[in-house]
Design a protein around this motif. Structure first.
Motif, PDB file in Angstrom:
ATOM      1  N   ASP A 131       0.851  -1.185   0.000  1.00  0.00           N
ATOM      2  CA  ASP A 131       0.000   0.000   0.000  1.00  0.00           C
ATOM      3  C   ASP A 131       0.891   1.240   0.000  1.00  0.00           C
ATOM      4  OD1 ASP A 131      -2.338  -1.474   0.063  1.00  0.00           O
ATOM      5  OD2 ASP A 131      -2.369  -1.557   2.265  1.00  0.00           O
ATOM      6  N   HIS A 132       0.352   2.341  -0.505  1.00  0.00           N
ATOM      7  CA  HIS A 132       1.166   3.556  -0.556  1.00  0.00           C
ATOM      8  C   HIS A 132       1.578   4.012   0.839  1.00  0.00           C
ATOM      9  CE1 HIS A 132       2.112   7.866  -1.513  1.00  0.00           C
ATOM     10  NE2 HIS A 132       2.715   7.248  -2.512  1.00  0.00           N
ATOM     11  N   SER A 133       0.775   3.708   1.837  1.00  0.00           N
ATOM     12  CA  SER A 133       1.108   4.088   3.211  1.00  0.00           C
ATOM     13  C   SER A 133       2.298   3.297   3.752  1.00  0.00           C
ATOM     14  CB  SER A 133      -0.108   3.860   4.127  1.00  0.00           C
ATOM     15  OG  SER A 133      -0.520   2.507   4.091  1.00  0.00           O
ATOM     16  N   GLN A 134       2.666   2.189   3.099  1.00  0.00           N
ATOM     17  CA  GLN A 134       3.790   1.360   3.539  1.00  0.00           C
ATOM     18  C   GLN A 134       5.098   1.710   2.839  1.00  0.00           C
ATOM     19  OE1 GLN A 134       1.556  -2.323   2.456  1.00  0.00           O
ATOM     20  NE2 GLN A 134       2.048  -2.999   4.534  1.00  0.00           N
ATOM     21  N   VAL A 135       5.047   2.543   1.814  1.00  0.00           N
ATOM     22  CA  VAL A 135       6.229   2.814   1.006  1.00  0.00           C
ATOM     23  C   VAL A 135       7.326   3.467   1.838  1.00  0.00           C
ATOM     24  CG1 VAL A 135       7.112   4.185  -0.920  1.00  0.00           C
ATOM     25  CG2 VAL A 135       4.975   2.925  -1.158  1.00  0.00           C
ATOM     26  N   ARG A 136       6.972   4.440   2.645  1.00  0.00           N
ATOM     27  CA  ARG A 136       7.977   5.145   3.444  1.00  0.00           C
ATOM     28  C   ARG A 136       8.682   4.201   4.408  1.00  0.00           C
ATOM     29  NH1 ARG A 136       8.703   6.705   9.192  1.00  0.00           N
ATOM     30  NH2 ARG A 136      10.292   8.333   9.114  1.00  0.00           N
ATOM     31  N   ASP A 137       7.942   3.250   5.005  1.00  0.00           N
ATOM     32  CA  ASP A 137       8.542   2.301   5.949  1.00  0.00           C
ATOM     33  C   ASP A 137       9.573   1.408   5.279  1.00  0.00           C
ATOM     34  OD1 ASP A 137       6.901   3.310   7.947  1.00  0.00           O
ATOM     35  OD2 ASP A 137       5.310   1.849   7.561  1.00  0.00           O
ATOM     36  N   VAL A 138       9.421   1.178   3.977  1.00  0.00           N
ATOM     37  CA  VAL A 138      10.396   0.378   3.241  1.00  0.00           C
ATOM     38  C   VAL A 138      11.577   1.231   2.813  1.00  0.00           C
ATOM     39  CG1 VAL A 138      10.770  -1.044   1.186  1.00  0.00           C
ATOM     40  CG2 VAL A 138       8.618  -1.227   2.457  1.00  0.00           C
ATOM     41  N   LEU A 139      11.310   2.443   2.323  1.00  0.00           N
ATOM     42  CA  LEU A 139      12.378   3.309   1.813  1.00  0.00           C
ATOM     43  C   LEU A 139      13.393   3.681   2.892  1.00  0.00           C
ATOM     44  CD1 LEU A 139      10.377   5.726  -0.514  1.00  0.00           C
ATOM     45  CD2 LEU A 139      11.927   3.903  -1.207  1.00  0.00           C
ATOM     46  N   ILE A 140      12.950   3.896   4.125  1.00  0.00           N
ATOM     47  CA  ILE A 140      13.880   4.324   5.173  1.00  0.00           C
ATOM     48  C   ILE A 140      14.849   3.211   5.572  1.00  0.00           C
ATOM     49  CG2 ILE A 140      12.330   6.081   6.095  1.00  0.00           C
ATOM     50  CD1 ILE A 140      11.498   4.126   8.268  1.00  0.00           C
ATOM     51  N   GLN A 141      14.586   1.975   5.142  1.00  0.00           N
ATOM     52  CA  GLN A 141      15.501   0.874   5.426  1.00  0.00           C
ATOM     53  C   GLN A 141      16.647   0.801   4.426  1.00  0.00           C
ATOM     54  OE1 GLN A 141      13.485  -2.946   6.260  1.00  0.00           O
ATOM     55  NE2 GLN A 141      11.552  -1.820   6.222  1.00  0.00           N
ATOM     56  N   GLY A 142      16.538   1.547   3.330  1.00  0.00           N
ATOM     57  CA  GLY A 142      17.499   1.422   2.245  1.00  0.00           C
ATOM     58  C   GLY A 142      18.570   2.496   2.252  1.00  0.00           C
ATOM     59  N   ASP A 143      19.678   2.185   1.582  1.00  0.00           N
ATOM     60  CA  ASP A 143      20.755   3.139   1.342  1.00  0.00           C
ATOM     61  C   ASP A 143      20.728   3.647  -0.095  1.00  0.00           C
ATOM     62  OD1 ASP A 143      22.365   2.804   3.953  1.00  0.00           O
ATOM     63  OD2 ASP A 143      22.152   0.743   3.238  1.00  0.00           O
ATOM     64  N   ILE A 144      20.292   2.770  -1.018  1.00  0.00           N
ATOM     65  CA  ILE A 144      20.236   3.101  -2.440  1.00  0.00           C
ATOM     66  C   ILE A 144      18.865   2.711  -2.962  1.00  0.00           C
ATOM     67  CG2 ILE A 144      21.195   2.610  -4.730  1.00  0.00           C
ATOM     68  CD1 ILE A 144      23.830   1.900  -3.284  1.00  0.00           C
ATOM     69  N   PHE A 145      18.267   3.589  -3.762  1.00  0.00           N
ATOM     70  CA  PHE A 145      17.013   3.255  -4.437  1.00  0.00           C
ATOM     71  C   PHE A 145      17.312   3.024  -5.904  1.00  0.00           C
ATOM     72  CE2 PHE A 145      13.244   4.327  -6.919  1.00  0.00           C
ATOM     73  CZ  PHE A 145      12.296   3.517  -6.304  1.00  0.00           C
ATOM     74  N   LEU A 146      16.934   1.863  -6.403  1.00  0.00           N
ATOM     75  CA  LEU A 146      17.244   1.483  -7.782  1.00  0.00           C
ATOM     76  C   LEU A 146      15.972   1.479  -8.620  1.00  0.00           C
ATOM     77  CD1 LEU A 146      19.175   0.406  -9.941  1.00  0.00           C
ATOM     78  CD2 LEU A 146      18.786  -1.893  -9.033  1.00  0.00           C
ATOM     79  N   ASN A 147      16.018   2.197  -9.750  1.00  0.00           N
ATOM     80  CA  ASN A 147      14.906   2.211 -10.699  1.00  0.00           C
ATOM     81  C   ASN A 147      15.415   1.701 -12.034  1.00  0.00           C
ATOM     82  OD1 ASN A 147      13.352   3.624 -13.012  1.00  0.00           O
ATOM     83  ND2 ASN A 147      11.975   3.793 -11.273  1.00  0.00           N
ATOM     84  N   THR A 148      14.800   0.636 -12.553  1.00  0.00           N
ATOM     85  CA  THR A 148      15.242   0.034 -13.809  1.00  0.00           C
ATOM     86  C   THR A 148      14.216   0.209 -14.930  1.00  0.00           C
ATOM     87  OG1 THR A 148      14.322  -2.098 -13.111  1.00  0.00           O
ATOM     88  CG2 THR A 148      16.653  -1.698 -12.638  1.00  0.00           C
ATOM     89  N   SER A 149      13.270   1.110 -14.759  1.00  0.00           N
ATOM     90  CA  SER A 149      12.183   1.262 -15.726  1.00  0.00           C
ATOM     91  C   SER A 149      12.703   1.620 -17.114  1.00  0.00           C
ATOM     92  CB  SER A 149      11.197   2.334 -15.248  1.00  0.00           C
ATOM     93  OG  SER A 149      10.199   2.540 -16.219  1.00  0.00           O
ATOM     94  N   LEU A 150      12.044   1.056 -18.131  1.00  0.00           N
ATOM     95  CA  LEU A 150      12.418   1.319 -19.515  1.00  0.00           C
ATOM     96  C   LEU A 150      11.623   2.461 -20.130  1.00  0.00           C
ATOM     97  CD1 LEU A 150      12.491  -2.397 -20.751  1.00  0.00           C
ATOM     98  CD2 LEU A 150      14.383  -1.054 -19.813  1.00  0.00           C
ATOM     99  N   THR A 151      10.518   2.852 -19.506  1.00  0.00           N
ATOM    100  CA  THR A 151       9.623   3.843 -20.121  1.00  0.00           C
ATOM    101  C   THR A 151       9.307   5.017 -19.205  1.00  0.00           C
ATOM    102  OG1 THR A 151       7.632   2.671 -19.373  1.00  0.00           O
ATOM    103  CG2 THR A 151       8.534   2.046 -21.509  1.00  0.00           C
ATOM    104  N   GLU A 152       9.894   5.075 -18.027  1.00  0.00           N
ATOM    105  CA  GLU A 152       9.531   6.104 -17.062  1.00  0.00           C
ATOM    106  C   GLU A 152       9.943   7.481 -17.553  1.00  0.00           C
ATOM    107  OE1 GLU A 152       7.220   5.669 -14.094  1.00  0.00           O
ATOM    108  OE2 GLU A 152       8.774   4.217 -13.672  1.00  0.00           O
ATOM    109  N   ALA A 153       9.019   8.428 -17.515  1.00  0.00           N
ATOM    110  CA  ALA A 153       9.333   9.811 -17.871  1.00  0.00           C
ATOM    111  C   ALA A 153       9.723  10.615 -16.636  1.00  0.00           C
ATOM    112  CB  ALA A 153       8.139  10.472 -18.554  1.00  0.00           C
ATOM    113  N   PHE A 154       9.118  10.306 -15.518  1.00  0.00           N
ATOM    114  CA  PHE A 154       9.432  10.986 -14.257  1.00  0.00           C
ATOM    115  C   PHE A 154       8.995  10.046 -13.144  1.00  0.00           C
ATOM    116  CE2 PHE A 154       9.108  13.520 -10.577  1.00  0.00           C
ATOM    117  CZ  PHE A 154       9.781  14.710 -10.753  1.00  0.00           C
TER     118      PHE A 154
END
Length: 334
Positions: free
Chosen positions: A265-288
């Protein structure tokens, strides 16, 4: 709060209860427009038993139309069968502006055509990047060009997206504006106490589908884990490529280093992100990628494949293009 108030209709195949960047963008934009005194409704297709008219926060009215889904939440592109529904809604709600979202959404394109046919101003927001050479892109680009021939204005979420859309749809650049996405940073605050000491955690939050680059992710996970014993992966999201990630994890015996959280859920995203050091995005079509901004707000170092010009998102942030051969050399644990 002064000035004229408009009746605005948001249209897309992608909306809640489905989760994603476009869905959240439409919802948050609608809430902001409602707060400024405008009337806003959302038109999308039915999700399971969710059909008819529903109301969300701030009395946001949502029409879930009884239209069949064709592929990955996209409706069947029929061109004219949606005309009676769209026309009836626009007249009933006295719509002044119809705002379509997403080049992948047939419902959006059809609604724009119907709105212009009955004299309603139309705006289109493009959230993705497309190529020019493969069959899928050629067909999509020709259809987009046809739909946007009589558009009043186009909004893109980055300057890269603007260049891409202008070329694909053969638009006059003067009618295309760039309005980057944003996040409420008070909802995405860092917490260093949640990070694992002595380890580097790479966070991936995405739909596990082809256009999000999941085959690329599955290929680099064993390479990175082999060369960097202090690196773990924390992956949130679900999709048909989850099986591939699980197979790679089991084949290389990385069950303890590659954690799959499933759908979030979107409300859980922050709880996951704060555990990380690096955020990896591998999208092929993302504009933003809105998740990149959320990750940066939570204290992660965002990384993206070279197909993304992430510097356009936040030039002052510690953003870099991922170089696979030299990955993580500057993040060694001391």
């Amino acid at each position: 709060m002064g000035g004229r108030k408009y009746n605005i209709c948001m249209v897309s195949c992608f909306f809640h209860p489905n989760m994603g960047g476009v869905e959240n963008h439409i919802y948050q934009l609608s809430q902001c427009l409602l707060a400024r005194g405008h009337k806003v409704i959302v038109v999308t297709h039915a999700y399971g038993n969710r059909t008819g008219v529903r109301y969300l926060s701030s009395f946001l009215k949502v029409y879930y139309l009884p239209i069949h889904v064709f592929f990955k939440q996209c409706t069947v592109p029929t061109m004219f069968t949606t005309l009676p529904l769209i026309r009836d809604i626009c007249i009933r709600e006295q719509i002044d502006i119809l705002h379509g979202h997403g080049a992948f959404s047939p419902l959006c394109h059809e609604a724009i055509l119907h709105a212009r046919a009955i004299g309603i101003r139309a705006v289109f927001t493009d959230h993705s990047l497309f190529g020019f050479a493969d069959y899928s892109s050629i067909n999509s680009n020709k259809f987009l060009e046809f739909v946007l021939t009589d558009i009043d204005h186009v909004i893109c979420v980055s300057y890269t997206s603007k260049e891409n859309t202008v070329l694909r749809a053969k638009l006059v650049p003067a009618i295309v504006s760039v309005i980057p996405n944003a996040v409420d940073t008070s909802c995405f605050t860092p917490d260093v106490s949640k990070k694992r000491q002595g380890r580097v955690t790479v966070v991936v939050i995405s739909r596990l589908v082809y256009r999000k680059g999941m085959d690329l992710l599955a290929g680099i996970i064993p390479i990175i884990c082999h060369h960097h014993k202090h690196v773990d992966f924390l992956i949130g999201g679900d999709g048909n490529y989850r099986v591939l990630i699980e197979q790679v994890r089991e084949q290389h015996q990385l069950m303890e280093r590659v954690i799959l959280l499933g759908g979030l859920d979107h409300s859980q995203v922050r709880d996951v992100l704060i555990q990380g050091d690096i955020f990896l995005n591998t999208s092929l079509t993302e504009a933003f990628c809105i998740a990149i901004v959320e990750a940066a707000s939570c204290g992660c170092v965002p990384e993206a494949v070279a197909l993304l010009l992430v510097s356009a998102i936040s030039p002052d942030c510690r953003l870099s293009v991922l170089k696979w051969a030299g990955f993580l050399k500057c993040y060694q644990v001391t």
